[in-house]
Motif scaffolding. Structure first.
Motif, PDB file in Angstrom:
ATOM      1  N   LEU A  85      39.414  51.222  48.470  1.00  0.00           N
ATOM      2  CA  LEU A  85      38.475  50.158  48.103  1.00  0.00           C
ATOM      3  C   LEU A  85      39.219  49.047  47.368  1.00  0.00           C
ATOM      4  O   LEU A  85      39.247  49.017  46.141  1.00  0.00           O
ATOM      5  CB  LEU A  85      37.356  50.734  47.226  1.00  0.00           C
ATOM      6  CG  LEU A  85      36.145  49.839  46.948  1.00  0.00           C
ATOM      7  CD1 LEU A  85      35.298  49.677  48.209  1.00  0.00           C
ATOM      8  CD2 LEU A  85      35.297  50.426  45.826  1.00  0.00           C
ATOM      9  N   PRO A  86      39.843  48.100  48.085  1.00  0.00           N
ATOM     10  CA  PRO A  86      40.476  46.960  47.417  1.00  0.00           C
ATOM     11  C   PRO A  86      39.432  45.910  47.050  1.00  0.00           C
ATOM     12  O   PRO A  86      38.367  45.808  47.696  1.00  0.00           O
ATOM     13  CB  PRO A  86      41.446  46.432  48.464  1.00  0.00           C
ATOM     14  CG  PRO A  86      40.825  46.791  49.769  1.00  0.00           C
ATOM     15  CD  PRO A  86      40.073  48.085  49.546  1.00  0.00           C
ATOM     16  N   SER A  87      39.727  45.125  46.008  1.00  0.00           N
ATOM     17  CA  SER A  87      38.782  44.093  45.561  1.00  0.00           C
ATOM     18  C   SER A  87      39.532  42.965  44.882  1.00  0.00           C
ATOM     19  O   SER A  87      40.643  43.147  44.379  1.00  0.00           O
ATOM     20  CB  SER A  87      37.759  44.687  44.593  1.00  0.00           C
ATOM     21  OG  SER A  87      38.390  45.173  43.426  1.00  0.00           O
ATOM     22  N   GLU A  88      38.902  41.803  44.853  1.00  0.00           N
ATOM     23  CA  GLU A  88      39.424  40.666  44.096  1.00  0.00           C
ATOM     24  C   GLU A  88      38.302  39.672  43.870  1.00  0.00           C
ATOM     25  O   GLU A  88      37.333  39.603  44.626  1.00  0.00           O
ATOM     26  CB  GLU A  88      40.596  39.988  44.796  1.00  0.00           C
ATOM     27  CG  GLU A  88      40.269  39.328  46.114  1.00  0.00           C
ATOM     28  CD  GLU A  88      41.467  38.581  46.677  1.00  0.00           C
ATOM     29  OE1 GLU A  88      41.241  37.512  47.284  1.00  0.00           O
ATOM     30  OE2 GLU A  88      42.614  39.043  46.525  1.00  0.00           O
ATOM     31  N   GLY A  89      38.434  38.891  42.781  1.00  0.00           N
ATOM     32  CA  GLY A  89      37.423  37.883  42.479  1.00  0.00           C
ATOM     33  C   GLY A  89      37.539  37.393  41.046  1.00  0.00           C
ATOM     34  O   GLY A  89      38.447  37.796  40.295  1.00  0.00           O
ATOM     35  N   ILE A  90      36.623  36.551  40.647  1.00  0.00           N
ATOM     36  CA  ILE A  90      36.672  35.949  39.309  1.00  0.00           C
ATOM     37  C   ILE A  90      36.171  36.944  38.268  1.00  0.00           C
ATOM     38  O   ILE A  90      35.350  37.825  38.546  1.00  0.00           O
ATOM     39  CB  ILE A  90      35.841  34.653  39.235  1.00  0.00           C
ATOM     40  CG1 ILE A  90      34.339  34.947  39.450  1.00  0.00           C
ATOM     41  CG2 ILE A  90      36.334  33.631  40.233  1.00  0.00           C
ATOM     42  CD1 ILE A  90      33.451  33.780  39.106  1.00  0.00           C
ATOM     43  N   ARG A  91      36.689  36.803  37.075  1.00  0.00           N
ATOM     44  CA  ARG A  91      36.240  37.595  35.923  1.00  0.00           C
ATOM     45  C   ARG A  91      36.295  36.674  34.712  1.00  0.00           C
ATOM     46  O   ARG A  91      37.316  36.561  34.035  1.00  0.00           O
ATOM     47  CB  ARG A  91      37.121  38.819  35.730  1.00  0.00           C
ATOM     48  CG  ARG A  91      36.521  39.899  34.833  1.00  0.00           C
ATOM     49  CD  ARG A  91      37.372  41.162  34.915  1.00  0.00           C
ATOM     50  NE  ARG A  91      36.729  42.315  34.304  1.00  0.00           N
ATOM     51  CZ  ARG A  91      36.914  42.704  33.053  1.00  0.00           C
ATOM     52  NH1 ARG A  91      37.696  41.997  32.266  1.00  0.00           N
ATOM     53  NH2 ARG A  91      36.299  43.778  32.582  1.00  0.00           N
ATOM     54  N   ASN A  92      35.189  36.007  34.434  1.00  0.00           N
ATOM     55  CA  ASN A  92      35.124  34.971  33.410  1.00  0.00           C
ATOM     56  C   ASN A  92      34.390  35.467  32.163  1.00  0.00           C
ATOM     57  O   ASN A  92      33.567  36.384  32.231  1.00  0.00           O
ATOM     58  CB  ASN A  92      34.413  33.729  33.941  1.00  0.00           C
ATOM     59  CG  ASN A  92      35.134  33.111  35.122  1.00  0.00           C
ATOM     60  OD1 ASN A  92      36.333  33.328  35.314  1.00  0.00           O
ATOM     61  ND2 ASN A  92      34.416  32.338  35.925  1.00  0.00           N
ATOM     62  N   TYR A  93      34.697  34.811  31.050  1.00  0.00           N
ATOM     63  CA  TYR A  93      34.044  35.132  29.780  1.00  0.00           C
ATOM     64  C   TYR A  93      33.435  33.866  29.187  1.00  0.00           C
ATOM     65  O   TYR A  93      34.069  32.813  29.154  1.00  0.00           O
ATOM     66  CB  TYR A  93      35.055  35.697  28.774  1.00  0.00           C
ATOM     67  CG  TYR A  93      35.559  37.073  29.095  1.00  0.00           C
ATOM     68  CD1 TYR A  93      34.967  38.201  28.556  1.00  0.00           C
ATOM     69  CD2 TYR A  93      36.652  37.250  29.944  1.00  0.00           C
ATOM     70  CE1 TYR A  93      35.430  39.472  28.848  1.00  0.00           C
ATOM     71  CE2 TYR A  93      37.130  38.510  30.238  1.00  0.00           C
ATOM     72  CZ  TYR A  93      36.519  39.621  29.687  1.00  0.00           C
ATOM     73  OH  TYR A  93      36.981  40.871  29.988  1.00  0.00           O
TER      74      TYR A  93
END
Length: 815
Positions: free
Chosen positions: A299-307
């Motif tokens: 299960l590969p994944s990628e994307g934004i992770r904002n705070y």
């Protein structure tokens, strides 16, 4: 009877060496002479803290020594007839020799003359030492860390040699997340990261790193204690300090704080407030591999992770001194903090079946499915604290202090999690949750100090602490057919935690020949009761623990000192680790706490050495920390795409290493500071019946250099390197951060203007790996926080004359 039974049982097991130490420390030399007095700055008439006081024999060798306290006071004893000169030294001041002759007891006031001064209106009477080793702690001057001035206490503490802060904001002291935070010597029930993140760096004057505390301190925090000392106004009249910061609009980064003070002859009052918005954009790349029965899932994944992060606080306090022997402090704080973490990730799910499958098989066909996960987790906190303390001094120089603290906090926040198939844009999963966890804490304590003569002091104390933490957790799934929300009984619960701690301590301070000593014993009895709606409970834990502590400090000629220390610490599990129900805060993980968790107990040994020359300061601390009943965070497979995380007491952990620091004044305008910590970390346990052994050699380094480009303009560059470290089931990679800044002080020290670049090389990247025989998880966390910030500070002081320094702490920033 239960308590005394355990006391007797434990006392029989105390090390023989501890008993020998008590005997030796009570041995009094009849042929001795004692000197006591105060050391002041000759210009400002302020006391000088940490000044070295050495007694020189007739052959000019050092026969005894000590250092001054925060009031400039010293007491030192020597054998009669073997002392001829008292030598007073402190960095930035001229050394002074005093011949007492036949005079003993109270000496006249000692005034040291600064060796360095600046031009025009501002006179700098030397500079405080960047780092000082005392009998139970290290003290750091925050002026050394200019580039953290626009941030929070979290930014300041991350620059200390023993401290690391990873990309997720977790603070580690010598590799451990367990340590106690005090604000002006007063405790808080909030976590270290919450307490430090709510305190503006501009109001912090010093940081005390107490890695081997005496028995008078709480035993909590197996790595020790961090005490934040805030700035205090000492002028008669009104004063105002205000600061502002701007770091851009996309994402938003700005903040401000102010503090107004009034100081009179018998009373002082302050009011302050701060607001900070600091958003960070980020990216996440990861993968999970699992083997469940005969299926391999990739299960590969990628994307934004904002705070999105904001916080504000309001605080006020009153100090009243009705007589010379009485002081009353009353302080109040109210604050709010919220962090929104957004993770919008694209997933591809590959599945491979068969009888001969390999966890790291690189070959897969087309993805089984592709989906887009939108996960918003909001963490809110509302905090209120009121504390009052009263101190009464006596004619025999004894002192009694009573402290009361009341704290009420509400923690919680919503979670929203959505899976959308990318092939047809149809929602396949939608769940939401809401948490509300009020916490009420009460503390009452009484401390007594009594001089015993012969340079000895006895400290006694009693303490009562009570914490009530309840929680209501609601978790719902959307019925995709009916479009209605349905409660999921496995994830819904109500929990109630009540914990009481009764503590007593005795501490003896004194001096023997050339050594100062501090020997103490603390007893803490804990009663914990946890109930929850889904459980059979109640879960009860009762335990009496004893915490011995020993510290020795010797001062040598030429501003050298040696410290040897031992103490025992405890780390009590947090409510989160004990929550006995499923929690699904992240798409890839489900957590379950253990209501039967026991506290971790640690044995800590230290040997510290420091040396100061006219332009160089060095220190080195060797330490050994052994922890039993180590709490392991254990991951396993919950489903093909979700990991199952639990917590359990399952082993031991050992960290042993060496901390060093170096401060050099290369020229009158160029200073260099460097510190490092190298330690071996070893963890061994048997979680879920699986033998686990992990070890690594860790290295962390901090450093900065300051250049005075003109009388009022200073440039500073700093860098931090965090080395790779193992965890019970994996490892955290190394990473590097660097900042630079310019600061211009306005004429007359009425304000300043600063320009700062954070994360100069855009290297805020860390990889976290977790693995076992049937799963593998790796995640790259990337934060895009390279920013340029402009700051402005203003100082207005309408007081015309100086008042003597108060002998009590205001507690301006009590959390």
């Amino acid at each position: 009877m239960y308590i005394w039974y355990h006391i007797n049982k434990y006392m029989r097991k105390l090390p023989f060496t501890l008993l020998i130490s008590f005997v030796i420390l009570h041995n009094v030399y009849s042929q001795s002479v004692q000197y006591q007095g105060f050391v002041f700055d000759s210009e400002t008439k302020k006391p000088i803290e940490f000044a070295s006081v050495s007694v020189l024999g007739k052959d000019s060798s050092i026969v005894a020594g000590t250092v001054t306290d925060e009031n400039g006071k010293f007491q030192v004893k020597s054998e009669r007839g073997n002392s001829s000169i008292l030598r007073f030294q402190f960095m930035g001041y001229e050394s002074l020799d005093f011949k007492p002759g036949e005079k003993t007891g109270n000496l006249p006031a000692i005034y040291l003359t600064a060796s360095v001064s600046t031009l025009e209106e501002i006179t700098v009477n030397g500079e405080r030492k960047t780092q000082t080793i005392q009998i139970d702690k290290q003290v750091f001057d925050t002026k050394q860390f200019q580039n953290a001035a626009n941030g929070t206490g979290l930014d300041l503490i991350s620059r200390l040699p023993s401290v690391t802060v990873n990309v997720e904001g977790e603070i580690l002291l010598r590799g451990s997340a367990s340590f106690l935070v005090l604000i002006d010597g007063k405790p808080t029930q909030r976590t270290a990261s919450e307490a430090l993140a709510q305190l503006p760096a501009n109001v912090i004057e010093k940081i005390e790193l107490i890695t081997s505390p005496s028995a008078k301190y709480d035993a909590d925090g197996k790595a020790g204690i961090v005490n934040i000392i805030t700035k205090k106004d000492q002028n008669i009249g009104w004063s105002l300090v205000a600061n502002g910061m701007m770091g851009g609009q996309e994402p938003l980064r700005y903040g401000s704080d102010f503090s107004a003070n009034y100081t009179g002859s018998k009373a002082s009052f302050f009011v302050g407030a701060d607001y900070r918005r600091f958003d960070i954009e980020g990216f996440r790349i990861g993968e999970i591999r699992t083997i469940l029965k005969d299926s391999l899932t990739f299960l590969p994944s990628e994307g934004i992770r904002n705070y999105k992060d904001y916080q504000f606080g309001i605080r006020s306090g009153l100090t009243y001194t009705p007589t010379k022997r009485e002081v009353l402090n009353v302080n109040w704080y109210m604050g709010e903090k919220q962090t929104d973490r957004t993770a919008n990730l694209h997933y591809e799910e590959f599945v491979k079946t068969g009888g001969n499958i390999n966890l790291f098989d690189p070959s897969f066909g087309s993805p089984f499915r592709r989906f887009f996960n939108q996960n918003l987790f909001v963490r809110k906190g509302n905090f209120q604290t009121v504390n009052a303390d009263y101190t009464r001094s006596f004619a025999n120089k004894g002192k009694i202090t009573m402290l009361g603290v009341f704290e009420y906090s509400v923690l919680g926040g919503p979670l929203n999690n959505v899976d959308e198939n990318e092939d047809n844009n149809q929602i396949s999963l939608h769940e939401r949750s809401e948490e509300r966890s009020p916490l009420t804490a009460i503390r009452w304590q009484m401390d007594y100090q009594k001089p015993l003569g012969d340079n000895k002091k006895l400290e006694l104390g009693y303490q009562f602490r009570s914490v009530h933490h309840s929680g209501n957790f609601i978790f719902e799934n959307l019925n995709l057919k009916s479009k209605s929300w349905e409660l999921n009984p496995e994830f819904n619960d109500k929990m109630d935690l009540r914990q009481q701690i009764f503590a007593w301590y005795a501490n003896l301070n004194g001096a023997l020949s050339k050594w100062n000593y501090n020997v103490g014993l603390r007893a803490e009895y804990m009663d914990r009761l946890l109930t929850h709606r889904l459980g059979k409970g109640p879960f009860v834990y009762e335990k009496l623990n004893l915490f011995p502590s020993i510290q020795f400090l010797r001062s040598f000629e030429n501003a050298q000192s040696l410290r040897i220390a031992y103490n025992r610490r405890i780390d009590r599990p947090t409510t989160k680790l004990m929550s006995p129900f499923k929690n699904h805060r992240h798409a890839e993980t489900i957590e379950l706490g253990d209501p039967n968790l026991k506290p971790e107990l640690a044995e800590v040994f230290e040997v510290a050495f420091s040396k100061t020359w006219s332009k160089v300061e060095i220190s080195a601390i060797a330490y050994f920390n052994y922890t039993k009943d180590k709490v392991f965070r254990v991951n396993d497979i919950y489903s093909r795409t979700i990991l199952w995380r639990t917590y359990t007491n399952a082993g031991t952990a050992i960290s042993s290493g060496l901390e060093t620091s170096l401060n050099i004044k290369l020229t009158s305008w160029w200073k260099l500071y460097a510190s490092g910590n190298i330690f071996q970390f070893y963890v061994r346990g048997n979680p879920n019946g699986i033998e686990t052994i992990q070890q690594s050699l860790n290295f962390n380094a901090n450093g900065n250099t300051s250049l005075d480009l003109s009388k009022n303009l200073r440039f500073q560059w700093d860098a931090t390197y965090i080395g790779r470290s193992v965890t019970p089931q994996g490892a955290d990679s190394d990473y590097f951060l660097s900042n630079m800044g310019l600061k211009y002080n306005l004429k007359g020290n009425k304000g300043n203007v600063g320009l700062q670049v954070q994360n100069v090389f855009n290297t805020n990247i860390q990889t976290i790996v977790t693995q076992a025989s049937n799963f593998y998880s790796t995640t790259d966390y990337i934060k895009y926080d390279r920013i340029i910030m402009l700051s402005v500070g203003l100082r207005l002081n309408d007081g015309g004359r100086k008042n003597k320094i108060l002998k009590t702490e205001y507690g301006e920033k009590d959390f």
